[in-house]
Design a protein around this motif. Structure first.
Motif, PDB file in Angstrom:
ATOM      1  N   GLY A 145       1.687  -1.624  22.945  1.00  0.00           N
ATOM      2  CA  GLY A 145       1.917  -2.469  21.784  1.00  0.00           C
ATOM      3  C   GLY A 145       0.813  -2.407  20.752  1.00  0.00           C
ATOM      4  O   GLY A 145       1.069  -2.482  19.548  1.00  0.00           O
ATOM      5  N   ILE A 146      -0.451  -2.251  21.197  1.00  0.00           N
ATOM      6  CA  ILE A 146      -1.570  -2.238  20.250  1.00  0.00           C
ATOM      7  C   ILE A 146      -1.486  -1.035  19.315  1.00  0.00           C
ATOM      8  O   ILE A 146      -1.875  -1.114  18.142  1.00  0.00           O
ATOM      9  CB  ILE A 146      -2.919  -2.257  21.006  1.00  0.00           C
ATOM     10  N   THR A 147      -0.958   0.079  19.804  1.00  0.00           N
ATOM     11  CA  THR A 147      -0.762   1.240  18.931  1.00  0.00           C
ATOM     12  C   THR A 147       0.172   0.888  17.783  1.00  0.00           C
ATOM     13  O   THR A 147       0.011   1.373  16.654  1.00  0.00           O
ATOM     14  CB  THR A 147      -0.213   2.428  19.741  1.00  0.00           C
ATOM     15  N   HIS A 148       1.137   0.019  18.050  1.00  0.00           N
ATOM     16  CA  HIS A 148       2.075  -0.365  16.997  1.00  0.00           C
ATOM     17  C   HIS A 148       1.513  -1.485  16.124  1.00  0.00           C
ATOM     18  O   HIS A 148       1.945  -1.651  14.982  1.00  0.00           O
ATOM     19  CB  HIS A 148       3.415  -0.734  17.620  1.00  0.00           C
ATOM     20  N   VAL A 149       0.548  -2.246  16.641  1.00  0.00           N
ATOM     21  CA  VAL A 149      -0.207  -3.151  15.772  1.00  0.00           C
ATOM     22  C   VAL A 149      -0.943  -2.302  14.732  1.00  0.00           C
ATOM     23  O   VAL A 149      -0.941  -2.617  13.535  1.00  0.00           O
ATOM     24  CB  VAL A 149      -1.201  -4.013  16.579  1.00  0.00           C
ATOM     25  N   ALA A 150      -1.562  -1.213  15.185  1.00  0.00           N
ATOM     26  CA  ALA A 150      -2.234  -0.298  14.256  1.00  0.00           C
ATOM     27  C   ALA A 150      -1.240   0.243  13.235  1.00  0.00           C
ATOM     28  O   ALA A 150      -1.536   0.323  12.037  1.00  0.00           O
ATOM     29  CB  ALA A 150      -2.886   0.843  15.029  1.00  0.00           C
ATOM     30  N   GLY A 151      -0.051   0.602  13.711  1.00  0.00           N
ATOM     31  CA  GLY A 151       0.976   1.104  12.797  1.00  0.00           C
ATOM     32  C   GLY A 151       1.357   0.081  11.746  1.00  0.00           C
ATOM     33  O   GLY A 151       1.579   0.423  10.586  1.00  0.00           O
ATOM     34  N   SER A 152       1.421  -1.194  12.134  1.00  0.00           N
ATOM     35  CA  SER A 152       1.835  -2.230  11.183  1.00  0.00           C
ATOM     36  C   SER A 152       0.827  -2.392  10.051  1.00  0.00           C
ATOM     37  O   SER A 152       1.183  -2.827   8.951  1.00  0.00           O
ATOM     38  CB  SER A 152       2.028  -3.565  11.908  1.00  0.00           C
ATOM     39  N   PHE A 153      -0.432  -2.046  10.300  1.00  0.00           N
ATOM     40  CA  PHE A 153      -1.458  -2.070   9.250  1.00  0.00           C
ATOM     41  C   PHE A 153      -1.630  -0.699   8.593  1.00  0.00           C
ATOM     42  O   PHE A 153      -2.531  -0.518   7.773  1.00  0.00           O
ATOM     43  CB  PHE A 153      -2.796  -2.530   9.833  1.00  0.00           C
ATOM     44  N   ASN A 154      -0.782   0.244   8.981  1.00  0.00           N
ATOM     45  CA  ASN A 154      -0.848   1.614   8.452  1.00  0.00           C
ATOM     46  C   ASN A 154      -2.207   2.254   8.705  1.00  0.00           C
ATOM     47  O   ASN A 154      -2.745   2.988   7.862  1.00  0.00           O
ATOM     48  CB  ASN A 154      -0.533   1.644   6.956  1.00  0.00           C
ATOM     49  N   VAL A 155      -2.786   1.985   9.875  1.00  0.00           N
ATOM     50  CA  VAL A 155      -4.052   2.590  10.269  1.00  0.00           C
ATOM     51  C   VAL A 155      -3.768   4.003  10.806  1.00  0.00           C
ATOM     52  O   VAL A 155      -2.922   4.166  11.683  1.00  0.00           O
ATOM     53  CB  VAL A 155      -4.749   1.747  11.358  1.00  0.00           C
ATOM     54  N   ASP A 200      12.735   3.247   3.297  1.00  0.00           N
ATOM     55  CA  ASP A 200      11.904   4.197   2.563  1.00  0.00           C
ATOM     56  C   ASP A 200      10.468   4.180   3.081  1.00  0.00           C
ATOM     57  O   ASP A 200       9.821   5.210   3.208  1.00  0.00           O
ATOM     58  CB  ASP A 200      11.935   3.869   1.067  1.00  0.00           C
ATOM     59  N   VAL A 201       9.957   2.984   3.354  1.00  0.00           N
ATOM     60  CA  VAL A 201       8.609   2.858   3.891  1.00  0.00           C
ATOM     61  C   VAL A 201       8.531   1.561   4.679  1.00  0.00           C
ATOM     62  O   VAL A 201       9.201   0.578   4.352  1.00  0.00           O
ATOM     63  CB  VAL A 201       7.555   2.886   2.755  1.00  0.00           C
ATOM     64  N   TYR A 202       7.737   1.558   5.720  1.00  0.00           N
ATOM     65  CA  TYR A 202       7.566   0.363   6.536  1.00  0.00           C
ATOM     66  C   TYR A 202       6.849  -0.716   5.705  1.00  0.00           C
ATOM     67  O   TYR A 202       5.957  -0.403   4.915  1.00  0.00           O
ATOM     68  CB  TYR A 202       6.736   0.701   7.778  1.00  0.00           C
ATOM     69  N   PRO A 203       7.231  -1.990   5.874  1.00  0.00           N
ATOM     70  CA  PRO A 203       6.547  -3.066   5.127  1.00  0.00           C
ATOM     71  C   PRO A 203       5.189  -3.394   5.748  1.00  0.00           C
ATOM     72  O   PRO A 203       5.009  -4.391   6.454  1.00  0.00           O
ATOM     73  CB  PRO A 203       7.530  -4.243   5.257  1.00  0.00           C
ATOM     74  N   TYR A 204       4.225  -2.527   5.492  1.00  0.00           N
ATOM     75  CA  TYR A 204       2.927  -2.632   6.155  1.00  0.00           C
ATOM     76  C   TYR A 204       2.190  -3.926   5.799  1.00  0.00           C
ATOM     77  O   TYR A 204       2.323  -4.460   4.702  1.00  0.00           O
ATOM     78  CB  TYR A 204       2.049  -1.443   5.779  1.00  0.00           C
ATOM     79  N   PHE A 205       1.397  -4.402   6.765  1.00  0.00           N
ATOM     80  CA  PHE A 205       0.501  -5.521   6.513  1.00  0.00           C
ATOM     81  C   PHE A 205      -0.690  -5.004   5.689  1.00  0.00           C
ATOM     82  O   PHE A 205      -0.982  -3.807   5.672  1.00  0.00           O
ATOM     83  CB  PHE A 205      -0.008  -6.127   7.824  1.00  0.00           C
ATOM     84  N   GLU A 206      -1.399  -5.915   5.058  1.00  0.00           N
ATOM     85  CA  GLU A 206      -2.501  -5.528   4.178  1.00  0.00           C
ATOM     86  C   GLU A 206      -3.722  -5.078   4.974  1.00  0.00           C
ATOM     87  O   GLU A 206      -4.158  -5.757   5.904  1.00  0.00           O
ATOM     88  CB  GLU A 206      -2.887  -6.699   3.272  1.00  0.00           C
ATOM     89  N   ARG A 207      -4.254  -3.915   4.583  1.00  0.00           N
ATOM     90  CA  ARG A 207      -5.505  -3.423   5.172  1.00  0.00           C
ATOM     91  C   ARG A 207      -6.681  -3.895   4.337  1.00  0.00           C
ATOM     92  O   ARG A 207      -6.578  -4.032   3.116  1.00  0.00           O
ATOM     93  CB  ARG A 207      -5.523  -1.900   5.251  1.00  0.00           C
ATOM     94  N   ARG A 208      -7.814  -4.117   4.993  1.00  0.00           N
ATOM     95  CA  ARG A 208      -9.014  -4.584   4.290  1.00  0.00           C
ATOM     96  C   ARG A 208     -10.231  -3.805   4.791  1.00  0.00           C
ATOM     97  O   ARG A 208     -10.956  -4.254   5.666  1.00  0.00           O
ATOM     98  CB  ARG A 208      -9.216  -6.086   4.515  1.00  0.00           C
ATOM     99  N   LEU A 209     -10.421  -2.613   4.262  1.00  0.00           N
ATOM    100  CA  LEU A 209     -11.571  -1.793   4.647  1.00  0.00           C
ATOM    101  C   LEU A 209     -12.834  -2.320   3.964  1.00  0.00           C
ATOM    102  O   LEU A 209     -12.835  -2.579   2.757  1.00  0.00           O
ATOM    103  CB  LEU A 209     -11.342  -0.335   4.263  1.00  0.00           C
ATOM    104  N   ASP A 210     -13.890  -2.467   4.745  1.00  0.00           N
ATOM    105  CA  ASP A 210     -15.185  -2.907   4.222  1.00  0.00           C
ATOM    106  C   ASP A 210     -16.131  -1.713   4.234  1.00  0.00           C
ATOM    107  O   ASP A 210     -16.557  -1.264   5.309  1.00  0.00           O
ATOM    108  CB  ASP A 210     -15.735  -4.041   5.092  1.00  0.00           C
ATOM    109  N   PRO A 211     -16.488  -1.167   3.078  1.00  0.00           N
ATOM    110  CA  PRO A 211     -17.336   0.035   3.041  1.00  0.00           C
ATOM    111  C   PRO A 211     -18.721  -0.179   3.638  1.00  0.00           C
ATOM    112  O   PRO A 211     -19.417   0.777   3.963  1.00  0.00           O
ATOM    113  CB  PRO A 211     -17.414   0.364   1.542  1.00  0.00           C
ATOM    114  N   GLU A 212     -19.132  -1.450   3.783  1.00  0.00           N
ATOM    115  CA  GLU A 212     -20.431  -1.734   4.379  1.00  0.00           C
ATOM    116  C   GLU A 212     -20.338  -1.968   5.883  1.00  0.00           C
ATOM    117  O   GLU A 212     -21.341  -2.178   6.547  1.00  0.00           O
ATOM    118  CB  GLU A 212     -21.055  -2.971   3.705  1.00  0.00           C
TER     119      GLU A 212
END
Length: 690
Positions: A529-539, A431-443
């Protein structure tokens, strides 16, 4: 009284094997005191009512049913007890799995149907197949989802066999329409080679070829007459093209004492009674209907066995071959394996252990080099290798990909289908990829670019990446740029000609790459591979592809746009050798900076709809302006804007030429803006102001 409902997609008056078998089973069931009902799947609402009233449903063939997928989903959701009786290969869109015997037939499966049938088999109280070969063919696709099957030989009316001591040596029959799958060409070839014989076809001609004069056609006949003719026939040819599940006629010819000219694609001949034990074949075929009803009685009178408690025990999974991105494709499959395992250890290269230990949950990440000495301590060891298996399956513990060149889908799903064979309780849906946690810093807002790749012949020109970053600094001067710079990646710094603002180069290992990727607003990169690293974080991602298309290997971020530069500019079929010899790499050089900017605008608009936005014009458009209208060309489409007054003309030109949106709330002009946005002529791009 128990009500047994038979679901089948063809009238039972049809004189074919499945229908003859169902008729015999229904008659015997009635004799045994069951209430037997047949539903020919013409009206879904009626079928639903019949299913609710049934004590047990026998799901026969469904491919000709107009609501087949609805029917299967209804059965699964209603959780009504059912068994599956397979006569062909109903999971196959052709019903013949020609892809397993003809390499020219590929990627023809309906993905939804294929995966629904896996769930259908896994949920069935019993799966019945027509021969050992028939079962093995299904097992190669679905594995343990089939459970412990019942393999039934054809239900031949053995008491009606009429074996004659005197055999007709001058003619050879063919029953049914003369077609390719049933071995029609082999039959005609034999007729051409034996002009002294007569060949009688009891059916119609479906072959697109000239026929010799010694072939004659007759009307189809009932089974009793078929047995009478076979009893007097000396030779019978049965050489199907497809892997025939059973081969009822072949079985009848065998018991009738015919000399058989056959091949290895007749299912009946995979039973151990062939070719030397007619008595055993006679007994098993006669007892087949009784075996069916004995199984039904057992199901109705024995509580269901709970399969959910069984596990694969302690499991070790290798991912020893392929690139970095391929590991990310395999993660959903690894997680699904973990759910049916007591424990799961995931073996990766030493440089990746720390990264995956940090980000994977529910599995233990181990060093693939050291764990090899400990394999004996695991209950099961599996090697996922690489999809597709470029180097075959020579790796120890290698699993085979059952859906390769059969189901057109992402590599992620190929890995899932592979492990789904190992245990009936593995859910084959993603249903959805088990994405890793993203941590956006607004600053600390930034984006990530990776202009390199493990295989440098697949990278977009580095100077274009430099131009893109220069443009992004003009668009987002307040955002930082982080460039991932691998040890063999090209040095992008020497290509900059303008101010780019602060740039951080990421040159460390995977932990550093992951720490930067988890906070990125968006990523732009190659088929790497780095493009798929981005995918794993749902970037949100723009992926740039050249010689190898994104098909099975595209980004899996929820918001992504993939640019494949090869479409429309190069017709070569690329493999490793072709890529090495290619001098122009037009598939990559033809991709303009504007095309990548267009893709980025599109992905950002989708990814951040709640952000305050600015209006940006698609840089790929071409304008042809006149006094009264404006023709907008975008790719292969054209849009004509006709002005109804000078005010509208002024506003439209200000928008398209200078990206200026008037402050007044002109509803007519706002409608124009909405239409232009729908057609991707303008985008609502987030400002990313912290």
């Amino acid at each position: 009284m128990q009500n047994i409902l038979f679901l089948h997609d063809t009238a039972l008056s049809t004189p074919r094997g499945a229908e003859l078998t169902i008729n015999e089973l229904v008659v015997l069931g009635t004799e045994k005191g069951y209430t037997t009902t047949t539903d020919l799947l013409k009206d879904f609402s009626i079928t639903q009512k019949n299913i609710k009233k049934a004590s047990l449903i026998v799901v026969n063939s469904t491919s000709r049913c107009a609501f087949e997928q609805q029917l299967i989903l209804y059965l699964l959701n209603e959780k009504r007890p059912y068994i599956k009786m397979e006569y062909d290969y109903n999971f196959c869109i052709r019903r013949n799995i020609l892809c397993t015997v003809d390499p020219n037939v590929k990627n023809c499966c309906n993905s939804v149907k294929f995966h629904l049938f896996r769930r259908l088999f896994a949920g069935s109280l019993l799966n019945i197949f027509q021969s050992p070969n028939h079962y093995e063919a299904h097992y190669s696709f679905y594995g343990e989802a089939l459970g412990l099957p019942l393999i039934m030989p054809p239900t031949i009316a053995v008491d009606h066999l009429n074996v004659s001591a005197i055999k007709n040596e001058n003619s050879m029959p063919f029953f049914g329409d003369l077609n390719v799958l049933k071995g029609g060409n082999a039959y005609v070839d034999y007729a051409e080679q034996h002009p002294e014989l007569q060949f009688h076809v009891y059916g119609n001609n479906r072959l697109q070829r000239n026929l010799p004069p010694n072939i004659s056609f007759f009307k189809s006949i009932e089974n009793a007459k078929v047995l009478d003719i076979l009893g007097k026939t000396k030779q019978f040819i049965c050489q199907p093209v497809w892997p025939e599940p059973s081969g009822r006629l072949a079985a009848e010819a065998f018991l009738s004492g015919c000399e058989l000219i056959t091949n290895d694609r007749v299912g009946t001949f995979s039973f151990d009674f062939y070719p030397n034990d007619k008595e055993q074949a006679y007994r098993e075929m006669k007892q087949a209907p009784e075996a069916f009803w004995n199984s039904i009685n057992k199901i109705l009178n024995q509580p269901n066995v709970d399969k959910k408690n069984s596990t694969l025990g302690s499991v070790l999974v290798y991912k020893s071959y392929g690139g970095l991105g391929d590991i990310f494709f395999a993660i959903p499959a690894v997680y699904k394996l973990a759910k049916v395992s007591k424990s799961l250890h995931f073996a990766v290269a030493p440089r990746l252990v720390d990264f995956f230990t940090k980000h994977l949950t529910g599995v233990t990440v181990v060093n693939e080099e050291t764990v090899k000495q400990q394999e004996s301590s695991y209950d099961n060891v599996y090697e996922l290798g690489n999809y597709p298996a470029f180097k075959g399956y020579d790796l120890a513990h290698a699993l085979r990909y059952p859906t390769h060149k059969k189901v057109k889908q992402h590599a992620i799903q190929h890995y899932i289908d592979t492990v789904a064979k190992l245990h009936p309780q593995i859910d084959n849906q993603l249903d959805v990829y088990p994405y890793f946690e993203r941590r956006l810093d607004p600053e600390n807002l930034y984006y990530v670019v990776h202009p390199g790749a493990g295989f440098l012949l697949k990278i977009w020109p580095t100077e274009k990446y430099a131009q893109l970053i220069e443009y992004l600094f003009e668009l987002y001067p307040h955002l930082n740029c982080k460039i991932i710079q691998g040890p063999n990646d090209p040095d992008i710094s020497k290509y900059f000609t303008k101010n780019t603002g602060p740039i951080e180069y990421i040159t460390g290992g995977m932990l550093e790459v992951g720490s930067r990727m988890e906070g990125a607003l968006f990523h732009i990169g190659n088929d790497a591979g780095i493009t798929h690293v981005a995918g794993s974080f749902n970037v949100p991602t723009v992926g740039i592809y050249g010689p190898t298309g994104p098909g099975s290997w595209g980004s899996f971020a929820l918001n992504n746009v993939l640019i494949w530069g090869k479409k429309g500019v190069c017709n070569l079929r690329c493999n490793y050798e072709v890529i090495l010899q290619c001098e122009h790499r037009i598939c990559l050089h033809s991709i303009t900076v504007n095309r990548v900017v267009e893709a980025l605008f599109s992905v950002l608009q989708k990814a951040y709809p709640e952000q305050k936005f600015i209006v940006k014009v698609n840089p790929e458009i071409e304008l042809e302006r006149s006094a009264n209208d404006c023709l907008i060309k975008l790719n292969d489409s054209e849009f004509l804007l006709e002005y109804n007054n000078n005010s509208m003309k002024t506003k439209v030109e200000a928008l398209l030429l200078n990206e200026i949106v008037p402050s007044d709330e002109d509803e007519e002009f706002l409608q124009v803006i909405r239409v232009l946005n729908t057609q991707n002529i303008i985008f609502f791009v987030p400002e990313f102001k912290s």
